[in-house]
Design an enzyme around this catalytic site. Structure first.
Site, PDB file in Angstrom:
ATOM      1  N   ASP A  23     -28.342   8.979  48.675  1.00 23.14           N
ATOM      2  CA  ASP A  23     -27.872   9.946  49.679  1.00 23.14           C
ATOM      3  C   ASP A  23     -26.352   9.917  49.741  1.00 23.14           C
ATOM      4  OD1 ASP A  23     -30.592   8.573  51.233  1.00 23.14           O
ATOM      5  OD2 ASP A  23     -30.542  10.698  50.751  1.00 23.14           O
ATOM      6  N   TYR A 180     -36.427   1.020  40.089  1.00 24.55           N
ATOM      7  CA  TYR A 180     -36.978   0.630  41.388  1.00 24.55           C
ATOM      8  C   TYR A 180     -37.842  -0.615  41.237  1.00 24.55           C
ATOM      9  CZ  TYR A 180     -35.501   5.238  43.115  1.00 24.55           C
ATOM     10  OH  TYR A 180     -34.749   6.327  43.476  1.00 24.55           O
ATOM     11  N   GLN A 241     -18.506   4.065  41.619  1.00 20.76           N
ATOM     12  CA  GLN A 241     -19.287   5.191  41.088  1.00 20.76           C
ATOM     13  C   GLN A 241     -18.662   5.695  39.778  1.00 20.76           C
ATOM     14  OE1 GLN A 241     -19.458   8.920  43.443  1.00 20.76           O
ATOM     15  NE2 GLN A 241     -21.649   8.490  43.697  1.00 20.76           N
ATOM     16  N   ARG A 257     -32.639   6.239  37.697  1.00 24.93           N
ATOM     17  CA  ARG A 257     -33.647   6.491  38.725  1.00 24.93           C
ATOM     18  C   ARG A 257     -33.157   7.547  39.718  1.00 24.93           C
ATOM     19  NH1 ARG A 257     -32.832   0.953  42.440  1.00 24.93           N
ATOM     20  NH2 ARG A 257     -31.700   2.023  44.108  1.00 24.93           N
ATOM     21  N   GLY A 258     -33.941   7.899  40.690  1.00 23.27           N
ATOM     22  CA  GLY A 258     -33.533   8.704  41.843  1.00 23.27           C
ATOM     23  C   GLY A 258     -32.965  10.053  41.497  1.00 23.27           C
ATOM     24  N   GLU A 259     -31.756  10.317  41.967  1.00 23.50           N
ATOM     25  CA  GLU A 259     -31.168  11.654  41.771  1.00 23.50           C
ATOM     26  C   GLU A 259     -29.813  11.596  41.104  1.00 23.50           C
ATOM     27  OE1 GLU A 259     -31.867  14.563  44.719  1.00 23.50           O
ATOM     28  OE2 GLU A 259     -29.974  15.608  44.417  1.00 23.50           O
ATOM     29  N   ASP A 260     -28.879  10.868  41.667  1.00 25.89           N
ATOM     30  CA  ASP A 260     -27.500  10.927  41.152  1.00 25.89           C
ATOM     31  C   ASP A 260     -27.380  10.267  39.786  1.00 25.89           C
ATOM     32  OD1 ASP A 260     -24.282   9.719  41.687  1.00 25.89           O
ATOM     33  OD2 ASP A 260     -24.803  11.839  41.651  1.00 25.89           O
ATOM     34  N   SER A 261     -27.936   9.082  39.592  1.00 27.43           N
ATOM     35  CA  SER A 261     -27.808   8.421  38.277  1.00 27.43           C
ATOM     36  C   SER A 261     -28.583   9.206  37.217  1.00 27.43           C
ATOM     37  CB  SER A 261     -28.304   6.975  38.339  1.00 27.43           C
ATOM     38  OG  SER A 261     -29.669   6.912  38.726  1.00 27.43           O
TER      39      SER A 261
END
Ligand code: TRH
Length: 367
Positions: A23, A180, A241, A257-261
């Protein structure tokens, strides 16, 4: 006398940290690009201010971090208000938005699913008279696009292992491993130990406890390097970052994973495996399959099958040694495919640019 510079609208971005880093990672990245490329002054409101300060360690002259708490001063609403991931906006603040005639845009989670195209840019009138606009990131021209800064080619050209304080490993395949807790890490480690190509795995500090448990070690420190058959695991600190972006670009293979990476690995243009954030009713698998349909659309059938099987195995705790070996077999073609996808996807207008254009249009045509 030249006209004064047109009044630049003020922007507020609201971020609620659900868990993990995505986020704030996405919000910090968006704020940085808007400040750098559009010279906007941004207030970034974050509930977990300590985590935000970890990302904002590279301070930015035009970004002001604000602690989003009940007692914060919400009396000055910005001209443009960006809600992220449906985090909501404080009621008191919304009242000032009404008098300030603020624009309200909700930048939502990224998905490659087809429904996004028809939901993107839709207005949602609120009972208090404000209009909330939905802005969906995505992979097609009918969406808001993907976060991609104009400086990306330049910093990639100058990225170096030396600057990251990590020695290059010319005789090994260098992997980054960001996953994760529910990832089938033991199975992956087993397949890397038996790899027909020697591998060096860069393990972020936050993943190190998982690796320690798999290797039967009590603890793994930053800087520790564990040799195990054909594999070598090096624990690295949680990078800035910008340095993590550089690491993904310099690696030969990235587990993200997730969104940004996930998106940063696509811009790295290297072979990658994405583990979506787990959701109820296997919604994350719908997202994974929708992404792979897009990502593999131009790949030949055998390459697509290897990549699809590996990504599904990683996301569904079904990893086998054969998944790693089959990825090694197609690695040159995968590298070529990843690079071609990056070039093709880079032709699309980026998210920050689409957002600025969208807001300008709405503000100009507002009655
Ligand atoms: O940390 P995440 O799992 O965040 C998740 C996802 O965003 C998910 O979509 C969301 O629903 C959930 O949070 C609430 O993965 P993600 O999105 O890759 O964010 C990680 C951020 O951390 C990203 O900006 C990269 C950054 N990062 C660093 O800055 N340094 C590092 O060393 C590492 C490993 C990551």
């Amino acid at each position: 006398m030249t006209d004064p510079a047109p009044h630049k609208p003020t922007w507020d971005i609201f971020c609620k940290v659900v868990d993990n880093f995505g986020d704030i990672g996405v919000c910090w990245r968006l704020a940085r690009q808007l400040a750098d490329e559009y010279e906007l002054s941004i207030r970034l409101w974050v509930d977990d201010i300590a985590l935000a300060q970890q990302f904002a360690r590279e301070r930015h002259a035009r970004i002001g971090l604000q602690h989003w708490i009940e007692t914060a001063d919400f009396s000055q609403a910005a001209d443009v208000v960006i809600e992220t991931f449906g985090c909501g906006l404080p009621e008191v603040y919304q009242q000032h938005m009404i008098s300030q005639r603020s624009m309200w845009v909700n930048v939502d989670y990224l998905s490659a699913e087809s429904w996004v195209d028809s939901f993107h840019a839709q207005p949602s009138p609120q009972t208090n008279g404000l209009v909330r606009h939905f802005f969906y990131p995505g992979f097609t021209a009918a969406t808001g696009g993907l976060l991609r800064e104009a400086s990306l080619p330049a910093w990639q050209a100058s990225a170096s292992w030396h600057a990251l304080g990590i020695a290059p490993a010319p005789n090994q395949l260098t992997l980054s491993l960001f996953c994760y807790a529910h990832a089938p890490l033991a199975a992956l480690v087993e397949s890397l130990q038996a790899s027909t190509m020697p591998v060096r795995v860069l393990v972020p500090q936050t993943v190190a406890p998982m690796l320690a448990a798999v290797l039967g070690l009590g603890h793994l420190q930053v800087g520790e390097c564990i040799q195990s058959q054909q594999s070598e695991f090096l624990v690295i600190p949680f990078l800035s970052q910008a340095d993590y972006d550089r690491l993904l670009y310099l690696c030969d293979f990235n587990f993200v994973r997730g969104e940004d990476s996930w998106i940063r690995a696509l811009w790295a243009g290297k072979p990658m495996i994405w583990q979506p954030y787990q959701q109820s009713e296997d919604t994350h698998l719908l997202k994974l399959n929708a992404f792979m349909a897009h990502y593999l659309a131009q790949a030949d059938a055998s390459l697509a099958s290897v990549i699809r099987n590996a990504m599904l195995a990683w996301a569904q705790d079904d990893w086998q040694p054969a998944h790693w070996q089959s990825l090694l077999t197609v690695l040159p073609q995968f590298a070529q495919h990843a690079s071609a996808f990056k070039v093709a996807q880079s032709q699309a207008v980026d998210l920050a640019t689409n957002l600025v254009i969208f807001i300008e249009k709405c503000r100009t045509h507002r009655v």
